[in-house]
Structure formats: C-alpha cells, structure tokens
Design an enzyme around this catalytic site. Structure first.
Site, PDB file in Angstrom:
ATOM      1  N   ARG A 114      55.202  14.938  22.994  1.00 30.45           N
ATOM      2  CA  ARG A 114      54.531  16.036  22.305  1.00 30.45           C
ATOM      3  C   ARG A 114      54.847  15.964  20.822  1.00 30.45           C
ATOM      4  NH1 ARG A 114      57.925  21.593  23.680  1.00 30.45           N
ATOM      5  NH2 ARG A 114      60.002  20.750  23.308  1.00 30.45           N
ATOM      6  N   ASN A 152      53.307  24.752  17.902  1.00 28.48           N
ATOM      7  CA  ASN A 152      54.632  25.033  18.443  1.00 28.48           C
ATOM      8  C   ASN A 152      55.700  24.357  17.592  1.00 28.48           C
ATOM      9  OD1 ASN A 152      56.140  26.268  20.744  1.00 28.48           O
ATOM     10  ND2 ASN A 152      56.898  24.161  20.954  1.00 28.48           N
ATOM     11  N   GLU A 153      56.603  25.167  17.071  1.00 30.82           N
ATOM     12  CA  GLU A 153      57.740  24.632  16.324  1.00 30.82           C
ATOM     13  C   GLU A 153      57.339  23.519  15.361  1.00 30.82           C
ATOM     14  OE1 GLU A 153      60.705  23.715  19.303  1.00 30.82           O
ATOM     15  OE2 GLU A 153      61.437  25.771  19.298  1.00 30.82           O
ATOM     16  N   GLU A 312      61.705  32.657  21.687  1.00 30.32           N
ATOM     17  CA  GLU A 312      62.274  31.806  22.734  1.00 30.32           C
ATOM     18  C   GLU A 312      63.792  31.826  22.647  1.00 30.32           C
ATOM     19  OE1 GLU A 312      61.189  27.690  22.866  1.00 30.32           O
ATOM     20  OE2 GLU A 312      59.121  28.090  22.303  1.00 30.32           O
ATOM     21  N   TRP A 320      68.588  19.714  26.888  1.00 25.88           N
ATOM     22  CA  TRP A 320      68.390  18.669  25.878  1.00 25.88           C
ATOM     23  C   TRP A 320      69.642  18.412  25.047  1.00 25.88           C
ATOM     24  CZ3 TRP A 320      69.292  21.644  21.664  1.00 25.88           C
ATOM     25  CH2 TRP A 320      68.885  22.978  21.704  1.00 25.88           C
ATOM     26  N   GLU A 360      61.211  19.097  31.332  1.00 32.20           N
ATOM     27  CA  GLU A 360      62.089  20.266  31.189  1.00 32.20           C
ATOM     28  C   GLU A 360      62.410  20.944  32.520  1.00 32.20           C
ATOM     29  OE1 GLU A 360      59.965  22.233  27.820  1.00 32.20           O
ATOM     30  OE2 GLU A 360      61.740  21.563  26.726  1.00 32.20           O
ATOM     31  N   LYS A 361      62.392  20.153  33.584  1.00 27.49           N
ATOM     32  CA  LYS A 361      62.603  20.763  34.904  1.00 27.49           C
ATOM     33  C   LYS A 361      64.045  21.216  35.131  1.00 27.49           C
ATOM     34  CE  LYS A 361      62.426  16.103  36.910  1.00 27.49           C
ATOM     35  NZ  LYS A 361      61.819  15.489  35.689  1.00 27.49           N
ATOM     36  N   PHE A 362      64.979  20.717  34.308  1.00 25.08           N
ATOM     37  CA  PHE A 362      66.366  21.169  34.448  1.00 25.08           C
ATOM     38  C   PHE A 362      66.730  22.240  33.422  1.00 25.08           C
ATOM     39  CE2 PHE A 362      66.491  16.806  36.259  1.00 25.08           C
ATOM     40  CZ  PHE A 362      66.605  17.219  37.582  1.00 25.08           C
ATOM     41  N   HIS A 363      65.735  22.750  32.726  1.00 21.25           N
ATOM     42  CA  HIS A 363      65.943  23.834  31.753  1.00 21.25           C
ATOM     43  C   HIS A 363      65.838  25.157  32.499  1.00 21.25           C
ATOM     44  CE1 HIS A 363      65.314  26.410  28.273  1.00 21.25           C
ATOM     45  NE2 HIS A 363      65.474  25.388  27.458  1.00 21.25           N
TER      46      HIS A 363
HETATM   47  C1  GLA Z   1      61.608  24.549  22.272  1.00 18.80           C
HETATM   48  C2  GLA Z   1      60.142  24.502  22.657  1.00 18.80           C
HETATM   49  C3  GLA Z   1      59.878  24.848  24.082  1.00 18.80           C
HETATM   50  C4  GLA Z   1      60.924  24.230  24.973  1.00 18.80           C
HETATM   51  C5  GLA Z   1      62.288  24.699  24.531  1.00 18.80           C
HETATM   52  C6  GLA Z   1      63.392  24.194  25.434  1.00 18.80           C
HETATM   53  O1  GLA Z   1      62.005  25.741  21.750  1.00 18.80           O
HETATM   54  O2  GLA Z   1      59.350  25.318  21.829  1.00 18.80           O
HETATM   55  O3  GLA Z   1      58.596  24.359  24.408  1.00 18.80           O
HETATM   56  O4  GLA Z   1      60.858  22.843  24.885  1.00 18.80           O
HETATM   57  O5  GLA Z   1      62.533  24.227  23.248  1.00 18.80           O
HETATM   58  O6  GLA Z   1      64.649  24.630  25.016  1.00 18.80           O
END
Ligand code: GLA
Ligand code: ZN
Length: 673
Positions: A114, A152-153, A312, A320, A360-363
């Site tokens: 991404r 996003n970010e 968030e 991560w 991100e399945k372990f988040h």
């Molecule tokens: C970022 C992203 C999210 C996700 C989180 C995971 O903040 O915006 O999509 O990946 O990290 O911590």
C-alpha cells in the site's frame, strides 16, 4: 446535546476502521449489533477499497458500500468515509507504471502493498480526483456521512519519490520559490564543491551520490515532497467541499511518531477541517504513557488548541514492531482517556473486527478473533460506557501550563549528514525535555518558533538547530516582555537554508542568551562529564559539551571536567523583564530536572508537589464546565488534591478536597462553580 465536528455526532466518537469488504455480508448484521452493544458512535469505512469500487477503469460497483452505509445509518452509527486513494487498483499501475515511486538510488517499487504512489504523477492525480468525485456525488448527502477521511497517513511508507516527473515538478517548485537559478545557487551555497547550476533543467532531486550531497538541496527536497503531497490532499479536499458542502474533511496524521517525520503538520493543521491523529505505543523500553501524552499535546497544538480526534490507536498489541506486547488489563481505557484529557473528542481504533487474512491479522482489534467472550471485548464495552458518561466534555479545551518549541523543518535539517556528533539526536532531546515537564505535572502546548508565545510563563527549546532570524527576534521579544526561556545546546545555529547564521554561534540566539559558543566539543561514546553548581551540586552529562563564553549571562553550573573544564555549562541571562537559561550539555534526567526547577522558579509556573510520579492530571474547560482528569499509571492507589469540590463522571460520586484514583484507573471530575 449540541452537534460538533464530526457532523451529526452528539456523543464522543467511539469506534474504529471498519472493513466489511473483508467479510461475507452475513457477518455485517452481527457487526452492527455488536457495535450497538459496545456503544460505537462512528466508524471509518472504505479506506482501502478502490479496487472494489472501480474494478476496471470507468466501471463502478457501489452496491456493497450503499448497503454498508444504509445499515450503519439504520443503526445510528455515523460514518467517516474514506477516499481510497492510498491504494490505486492494479489495473491503474499496469496502465501507468511510472506512477509507482522511485527511491533515491533509482529503484522503482512494485504493486502489492500500500501507499506506493508518486504524488507528482499526473495520471495518479487524475484517477484520484475521479474516484473522489464519484464518491462525493454518490454519498455527499448520505444521512450517515459525518466526515471524509482522505487517503491514509500521508507520508508513510513513502515520504518522497525521486523519479523524472518529480524532478520536473521540483524544478517548477524551485522556480516559483526562488525566481532565478542564481537565487537557488546562492541559497544552497553551490560554490562549495563546485556544484553551481547554469539553469533549472540541470537540477535533480538529491539522488544517490558517492558522498554527502548538498544539505540545502536535501532540505528543500523535504519541503518540496511535503508540499507535493499536500497539493494532492488539497485537490481531494476541494472536490469534497464543492460536492458535499458542510461535511468536514480530515486526513489521519501521525504527529509524534518518528516513523513519520516527513510531514510538516504545522502546515497540514491549517488545511483540514478537523485534526485527527493515529497513535500507537512504541515499546522501546521507555514510558509509553509519556510518549502518548506528548503525541496528544502535539496533535492539539497542531489543531491550534481546538478539539481534535484520535482516529486510530490499538485495543492491545500491534503487529509491526519487533516485539508487540499485549496491553495490560485497563491499559486500553487509560490510553484512550489520556488522549481525551488532552483534547481528543473520543477514541477510535484500528480496527473494528480483527482480520483473518492479509498483513495485519495479528494486530489487535475491538472484536478479536476470539469474539465477544474475551477480555479485550469486555474492556471495549466498558470503554464505550465510560465515553458515554463523558459526553458533556465535548468542545471543551485542554489547559496548558508551558510551551515547547517544535519545528519539523529544523528536525529535517538537523538529521542531515555530517554533524558534530552522531550521538546528538534532536528528537531525543525533545522527548527528554518533555518528560522532565511531564514529571513536574506540567501540561505542554507545542508552538512554532515564530508563534506568539506571550501567553506562556515558560518556553522550552529542546534542540532547535534551524531557527530563522525572525524566530530569534521572536524569542528575544518574548524574554524582554517577561518570559522565561530554557534553551538546549545546538539551537539557533542555521537559517532556513541550513546556512550558519553570520558571526559566532548560536547566531539566532546570541542576544537573548547573552553568550557565544566558540566551539562544540562533543564527547566520545560512553564518556561523561560532571558540572558543578554554585552550592556545590554536581550534575552528570554526556554526548555534548561546548566552550561557552558569557557575554552578559551569569554562569550557574560550570564544567568540572572534560574538554570544556572551567567553562560555563549552564547559564542564566536577565534581559528586559525576563530570563533566558542555556544548557550546553546533555544532562541526565536528574540534571535536567534541577535546571528546570530553577527556570520554573523564575517563570513562577506552579509546582505540584502533592502529585505522585506517573499520576497524570490534566484539565479541560469550556462552556459546559471545568473538568479534571486524573490518570493513575501506577500499580498503587493514589490521591489527587482538588481545589474545588465536584462530581466524578465515571462513578457518579461527589468528591471534595481530594479524589481517590485506584491503581491503573482514571477519574474525571466536573468541578463545581
Ligand atoms: C496505521 C494504518 C492502519 C493500520 C495501523 C496498524 O495507523 O493507518 O491502516 O495499518 O497502522 O497499526
Ligand atoms: Zn515521482
């Protein structure tokens, strides 16, 4: 309850990123049922769904998103709707491979993750504008719509691209900024190492060079990359404003995370309708709640002191970092409410339902793989109830005691190569000064060096290497007018082009500090020095020392040993109605506190001796009242003194004289009167 931003919310925001497209529709009804059970008020939808919304060029499928938005609306849940421009579909990149970004050493990223975007690319800009337009036309007046979540970010994971279209765009940016190529030569000091440019066409991004490149060029490229990304945000925002008037537009910042140091959030804060932030605990052995407080204070400051929103954070571990600890029981709520204390209008998470597939399945998530019979879910439901009990604090503002100067441009410049010591880290100094203020229970506003500082009794300058002449004058005026300034070493050294100010260092601060620095004398790794005060007190320091020559300032601590033995280490300068302190070395925690205590005395900022360490006390005030947040990060019950009696909002109890805050708990008191 009056509405605030986001649109249509009458409670604090509580919810998370909601990615229903990862699940069969049969799951969606359970999702909204559980959202209601937890008291969810808003979710962020569609951030990564371009490939589903436009499966082929010009072919759209909005049906599923229609159903999601209708379902949420029917259940009273507001929607923060994403523009999915952070991940264009693969067909786009196959048609426009040059929209993938290029690294400084000339490699092009591939599709499959991404955020791989060249922000100068015209095809990307057109495609992003198109999908944004389609979304705004379709959902601009949808009753569920509370806010737009653009992209996003921005700035991660790719902060700058070095491709040919960026090179062309950079030249245009330089031409606008400098007018002539000679002005660029002058600003960048290109006579050094024979780098003189004959025309704009000869200038490239700072690509791979065999040794250090031109620092001013590198600094301008940071500015250019940030401005280019901002152009793309503005383009989307303007479409949304035009097609959906009255709906606020945001994009999620990462203000204090060093993972994202490429965005000038002072500039971005002015562009959004509501400042929103993402914050994750960085588990590097330091006190995570201090970093959290700093991020929240910085976010509020970027918002100009106005309410902002935590868009968030995590219910428990992330996935991560090298090691991702689970949050301890109660820690999630403490984290959430600590953000609220410092101005957030709620607490949102990544993400609602934990993914089964993908990176991100372990988040952690609000609804874990294990479902509702889990600790995390029970704590989520509890937090929903707490936030509901706090709804009256909306639109109140956090009250700060002192200011800390902060400037991303200075940070960019400071982090370029070939500095006096690799052990000096501007961000480390900012963190250390912040922590020292936190431990004195002082609430911090961050401020740009050229901002009006007259409201603050004490202004701290952690290590602000780049400082314009205007910033220097600003600080002189501030002290002359009665302020107290506390400045760390390696501040005020260069101007906006990374050129050393004329004359002796620190050029921008010589007058206000009443001294010059003849030479930097950084220490070797592991070496320490002692500095001694007038009453014989000794403090320990490392990394950095200097040969300071007072020119009006008095010496308060002196180097007892090391290369600068006998020279002043900490000085104090009376100027006009105020005082300016200078710390020329890297004091340890105790040393920093000792100097801060003296500066705080000069500034007459309140000492709060009745408060235990790691019990955080913050106030929000506004039309609805004055609220005291007491957050106990320790494992021991604590008592927090109250000047005024009041009502505790989470328990409904009345409190006078003091409030008991059990170990790990949070209390929020509406103060009477
Ligand atoms: C970022 C992203 C999210 C996700 C989180 C995971 O903040 O915006 O999509 O990946 O990290 O911590
Ligand atoms: Zn590019």
């Amino acid at each position: 309850m009056p509405e605030t931003t986001p649109k249509g919310l009458t409670r604090l925001a509580f919810g998370g990123d909601y990615n229903p497209e990862q699940w069969p529709e049969s799951v969606w009804t359970e999702d909204v049922r559980l959202m209601r059970e937890a008291g969810v008020t808003m979710v962020s939808v569609g951030i990564f769904s371009w490939a589903l919304l436009e499966p082929a060029p010009g072919t759209y499928d909005f049906g599923w998103l229609d159903r999601v938005l209708d379902l949420l609306h029917d259940n009273g849940i507001r929607v923060d709707l994403g523009t999915p421009t952070v991940v264009p579909p693969v067909w786009f990149f196959r048609a426009h491979p040059e929209a993938l970004p290029v690294t400084a050493d000339g490699r092009r990223y591939e599709f499959g993750s991404r955020g791989a975007i060249c922000h100068s690319n015209a095809d990307y800009r057109a495609a992003a504008a198109n999908i944004t337009t389609r979304l705004a036309e379709r959902y601009g007046d949808h009753p569920a719509l509370a806010m737009w979540h653009v992209h996003n970010e921005y700035g991660v994971p790719v902060s700058a691209c070095y491709c040919d279209s960026c090179a062309a765009h950079f030249r245009r940016w330089l031409a606008r900024r400098y007018g002539t190529v000679d002005a660029v030569n002058e600003a960048w000091g290109t006579t050094f190492w024979g780098q003189r440019y004959g025309g704009f066409d000869d200038i490239n991004p700072p690509r791979l060079t065999p040794t250090v490149g031109n620092p001013a060029q590198a600094l301008d490229y940071k500015r250019f990359a940030d401005a280019t990304i901002r152009e793309n945000f503005r383009a989307e925002r303007d479409i949304l404003h035009r097609l959906a008037p009255g709906v606020p537009v945001t994009t999620n910042f990462m203000t204090a995370l060093s993972q994202c140091d490429s965005i000038d959030y002072w500039a971005w804060g002015r562009e959004v309708d509501l400042v929103t932030n993402d914050h994750y605990l960085i588990t590097d052995g330091r006190r995570t709640h201090v970093n959290l407080a700093m991020a929240a204070d910085l976010t509020r400051s970027v918002a100009g002191g106005a309410p902002w929103l935590l868009l968030e954070h995590s219910t428990s571990g992330v996935n991560w970092q090298p090691r991702n600890p689970a949050k301890t029981p109660g820690q999630m709520a403490r984290n959430s409410l600590a953000h609220v204390a410092r101005g957030s209008e709620g607490a949102m998470f990544f993400q609602w339902r934990q993914s089964r597939r993908g990176a991100e399945k372990f988040h952690s998530a609000m609804l874990p793989h294990g479902g509702t019979d889990t600790r995390v879910w029970r704590e989520v439901v509890g937090l929903g109830a707490s936030l509901d009990a706090l709804r009256e604090i909306r639109a109140t503002r956090t009250v700060a005691d002192v200011a800390v100067l902060w400037d991303w441009h200075s940070w960019w410049a400071q982090n370029l190569e070939w500095r006096p010591s690799a052990d000096h880290d501007a961000r480390e100094r900012a963190d250390a000064f912040y922590e020292a203020l936190y431990d004195r229970h002082l609430t911090v506003d961050f401020a740009h060096p050229e901002a009006d500082l007259s409201a603050y009794p004490l202004v701290v300058v952690p290590a602000l290497y780049l400082m314009t002449e205007a910033a220097g004058h600003n600080l002189t005026r501030y002290v002359e007018g009665g302020g107290t300034l506390l400045v760390s070493y390696f501040s005020g050294i260069v101007d906006e082009h990374d050129a050393v100010h004329e004359g002796a260092c620190p050029g921008a601060l010589r007058d206000v500090l009443g001294l010059t620095v003849e030479e930097f004398a950084p220490l070797l790794e592991g070496d320490t020095v002692r500095v001694t005060g007038p009453d014989g007190t000794g403090l320990a320091a490392d990394v950095w020392t200097e040969f300071v020559v007072p020119r009006g300032a008095e010496t308060v601590w002196t180097y007892a040993d090391g290369p600068a033995a006998g020279y002043p280490a900490v000085t104090r300068h009376r100027l006009g109605e105020g005082t300016a302190w200078y710390v020329s070395t890297r004091l340890d925690t105790g040393g920093l506190d000792a100097v801060l205590a003296r500066a705080a005395e000069d500034a007459r900022v309140p000492a709060r001796p009745g408060l235990p360490r790691d019990v955080e006390v913050v106030r929000r005030t506004g039309e609805s009242g004055s609220y005291l947040f007491a957050i106990n990060h320790t494992g021991t019950d604590a008592k927090v003194p109250l000047d005024t009696p009041g009502t505790e909002l989470l328990t409904g109890e009345t409190a006078a004289g003091r409030i008991e805050v059990p170990a790990g708990a949070v209390r929020v008191v509406r103060l009477d009167g």
